[in-house]
Each structure stands twice: as C-alpha cells, then as structure tokens.
Design a protein around this motif. Sequence first.
Motif, mmCIF file in Angstrom:
data_model
loop_
_atom_site.group_PDB
_atom_site.id
_atom_site.type_symbol
_atom_site.label_atom_id
_atom_site.label_comp_id
_atom_site.label_asym_id
_atom_site.label_seq_id
_atom_site.Cartn_x
_atom_site.Cartn_y
_atom_site.Cartn_z
ATOM 1 N N ALA A 66 0.297 3.609 -18.586
ATOM 2 C CA ALA A 66 -0.598 2.766 -17.792
ATOM 3 C C ALA A 66 0.162 1.520 -17.329
ATOM 4 C CB ALA A 66 -1.801 2.355 -18.636
ATOM 5 N N ILE B 15 4.050 5.578 -5.891
ATOM 6 C CA ILE B 15 4.057 5.526 -7.358
ATOM 7 C C ILE B 15 2.915 6.360 -7.926
ATOM 8 C CG2 ILE B 15 3.919 4.013 -9.369
ATOM 9 C CD1 ILE B 15 4.953 1.756 -7.483
ATOM 10 N N GLU B 16 1.702 6.181 -7.388
ATOM 11 C CA GLU B 16 0.542 6.920 -7.903
ATOM 12 C C GLU B 16 0.704 8.423 -7.715
ATOM 13 O OE1 GLU B 16 -1.851 5.927 -9.635
ATOM 14 O OE2 GLU B 16 -2.266 3.819 -9.235
ATOM 15 N N SER B 17 1.319 8.820 -6.611
ATOM 16 C CA SER B 17 1.429 10.253 -6.310
ATOM 17 C C SER B 17 2.428 10.966 -7.205
ATOM 18 C CB SER B 17 1.845 10.449 -4.844
ATOM 19 O OG SER B 17 0.904 9.886 -3.973
ATOM 20 N N ARG C 241 0.843 -1.200 0.000
ATOM 21 C CA ARG C 241 0.000 0.000 0.000
ATOM 22 C C ARG C 241 0.874 1.246 0.000
ATOM 23 N NH1 ARG C 241 -3.394 -1.021 5.234
ATOM 24 N NH2 ARG C 241 -1.330 -1.799 5.802
ATOM 25 N N SER D 227 2.423 1.625 -3.514
ATOM 26 C CA SER D 227 1.430 2.087 -4.489
ATOM 27 C C SER D 227 1.155 3.572 -4.324
ATOM 28 C CB SER D 227 0.123 1.304 -4.325
ATOM 29 O OG SER D 227 0.323 -0.054 -4.645
ATOM 30 N N HIS D 228 1.091 4.032 -3.082
ATOM 31 C CA HIS D 228 0.849 5.459 -2.840
ATOM 32 C C HIS D 228 1.965 6.307 -3.450
ATOM 33 C CE1 HIS D 228 0.092 9.268 -0.760
ATOM 34 N NE2 HIS D 228 1.379 9.270 -0.488
ATOM 35 N N ARG E 271 3.996 9.571 -10.234
ATOM 36 C CA ARG E 271 4.252 8.972 -11.542
ATOM 37 C C ARG E 271 4.368 10.019 -12.636
ATOM 38 N NH1 ARG E 271 -0.919 5.295 -12.440
ATOM 39 N NH2 ARG E 271 -0.268 5.384 -14.610
ATOM 40 N N ARG F 224 -2.919 -4.999 -0.880
ATOM 41 C CA ARG F 224 -2.653 -3.825 -1.724
ATOM 42 C C ARG F 224 -3.711 -2.766 -1.543
ATOM 43 N NH1 ARG F 224 -1.198 -6.170 -7.454
ATOM 44 N NH2 ARG F 224 -1.344 -4.021 -7.991
ATOM 45 N N VAL G 183 2.217 1.041 -11.952
ATOM 46 C CA VAL G 183 2.206 0.552 -10.572
ATOM 47 C C VAL G 183 2.479 -0.956 -10.529
ATOM 48 C CG1 VAL G 183 0.825 0.230 -8.498
ATOM 49 C CG2 VAL G 183 0.654 2.363 -9.767
ATOM 50 N N ASP G 184 1.759 -1.702 -11.346
ATOM 51 C CA ASP G 184 1.939 -3.156 -11.363
ATOM 52 C C ASP G 184 3.351 -3.542 -11.782
ATOM 53 O OD1 ASP G 184 -1.439 -3.814 -12.574
ATOM 54 O OD2 ASP G 184 -0.651 -3.560 -10.547
#
Lengths: 176, 166
Positions: B55, A22-24, A16, A19-20, A26, B166, B58-59
């Motif tokens: 796209a 990377i998403e923030s 988690r 992911s935070h 990217r 996740r 993340v993965d």
Amino acid sequence: MEDADAVPLVLAGDRRGASHVIESYRMDVYNASLRLLGNAADAEDVTQDTFVTALQRMSTFDSARAMGPWLRAIARNRAIDLIRRRARTPEPEVAAAESVESVAIGRLEAEQVRAALAGLADRDRVLLVLRYWEDQPIDAIARALGMREGAVRVALLRARRALGARLALGEDAGAV
Amino acid sequence: MRCDEARRRLRADAMDAPASRHLESCAACFAVLEAGDPLTGALRTARPADGMAPAGLVDAVLARWRQPRRSRVRTVLTGALAAVAVAFAAAIELLVGAEPGRLAGLGALAGAVSETMGGALASFAVIRAVLLDEPAVLIAFGTVTVATFALWLRLAIRPPAWSSAR
C-alpha cells in the motif's frame, strides 16, 4: 485511461499519467521483483525504483509496444543489480547426490522446491527464476546477466543439478 | 561431438567439459535436456502465486518522481528570445523606420534591412506615431507589455495546482 493516453501525460509532468501507470502495473512489477529477490522489503524497494526510473525514462518508451514487459524488464534488471550489490559469500559446494531421478520428484512439495531454490547461490537462483518463473528466453537471460547465450545454457543445466542436489539432501535428511 | 553423445555425458555429469562446450553451441541439445529434466516441471509448478503490492506505492513513487522541467526551461527561453526579438524589431522600426536612410552609412546590408523592415511594418505607422507623440501612452504600453511578460514567466516556472491535478 489507456497506456497510450498516459504516456504523453507523463512526459508533460502530469501526475494523472504517472498514477495510471503505477496503478496498472504495480502487481506485475512487485511480483516479478519478489520472485527474484525472495523477500518483500527488497521487492518493495525495487518496485519503487522501477517506477521512478520508468517515469523518468518515459521518453525512451516505444508506445507501439506493450508497457508491461518493458516495466518488468526494468524490474528484473534492478533486482539483479541489487543481488549483485549484496553478493553473498559463495555457497559451499553441495556434494553430488544421486542422480536427479532418484529424488522422488513426484512427491516434492512446491514449498520444498522454493526452499531449496532460496538456498542456492545467487546466480543459480536468478538463472532458474528468470527461466522457469519469469519464462524468459535464453537470449534475454544472457542480456540481463551479461553472459553469452551458450554460457547461459550450460549454467542453467548446472543450476538445475545444484537444485536437485539440495533437494536430494533434504530428502535424505528427512528420511533419517 | 555428436548430440546424442553430449546428451548422454551431460545427463551423467553436468560438469563434463567437452560435452558442456557442445551444449554452449547447441540449442537443440539444451531443449532436449531441459524437456527431459523432471526438475523443469517441478520448478514451474513451484512458481509462487502473486502477492499484493504494498500500500502507499503510488504516493511513494510520486514523491520521488522529478517531473520533467525541460519543457519549462525551453518555454521560458523561447519566450525570452521572442520578447527580445520583438523589442529589437520594435526599436529598429521606431528609431529607423521613419528614416530608412539613417543606416545607409553602415553599409548596404544595414540599409536593405532597414528598408525591408520599414516596408513590412508600414501598417504600424499610426501606432508608432501615437507612441512617439504621446509619452504617457508609450509608458502605459511598455508597462502592460512588461507586466504581461512577467505574469507569463511566473506561470511557466510555477504552474498553478489545477494544471496538474492528480
């Protein structure tokens, strides 16, 4: 989730947190890579490498500082490393054109400038991108490229002249 | 070389060696030349707009990310050392606690250790007596201890999926 909450999660191996992060960031990381590298495929590779490196080195990150600049610095270093590994043969010296002022700067389209920039030698292009697109100070550019600050000042001046020469050639060619 | 001379020469020829040496050590001249160069503004204006990140990023990153394992190794080692220490202490207490003088022949320090541990664990005398007098209880106690440790070890090495959702 805030960045300060994500860091301990990453250190604990929790996806988690990763992911935070990377998403923030990217978009920031991808576009910093793209501006330096000039092509999407390389930028995507460098973006992935950047995040993998950052996650594995999260223990070295100072949580009191902003994470964005730290990630962009990693991205820039990765992009510069990639450029060095793929060093092109030196561009033929462009004959010194008229002074920069003779190039109708006011009529230059952004696309013309970007095209001329893409045609410069790697080091000149990287210098100009770091200074004028990434807004990096002289000392940061010097560290990134392994140069002295004084050498960066001279190299930037000459890189701008090289860009001006390419633009002037383009203007002349267009006028023919 | 004076700054105005260096700037004049560099505006005419960026490769001017003496003027370049001046520029290397003069941040002020660099700032003036940069501000006065029309290409500086043209470059800044030509900065491309941000594009969309690809796209699946993340993965892709998570698939390559090796999650920290150091903490698990440390956890397992710590637990193993703790188990050994407890087993050792229990063995000493069971074998020697009832007879502190048994180790006296091994030296003053061994005797002191035995007496100290015998005193510290005195409250477990009843448990010790039951374990020694009832072999079945001792076996059951040992089996539960080993099974608990094995389960803990399994969870430490391979945490369940729900622990890192996740």
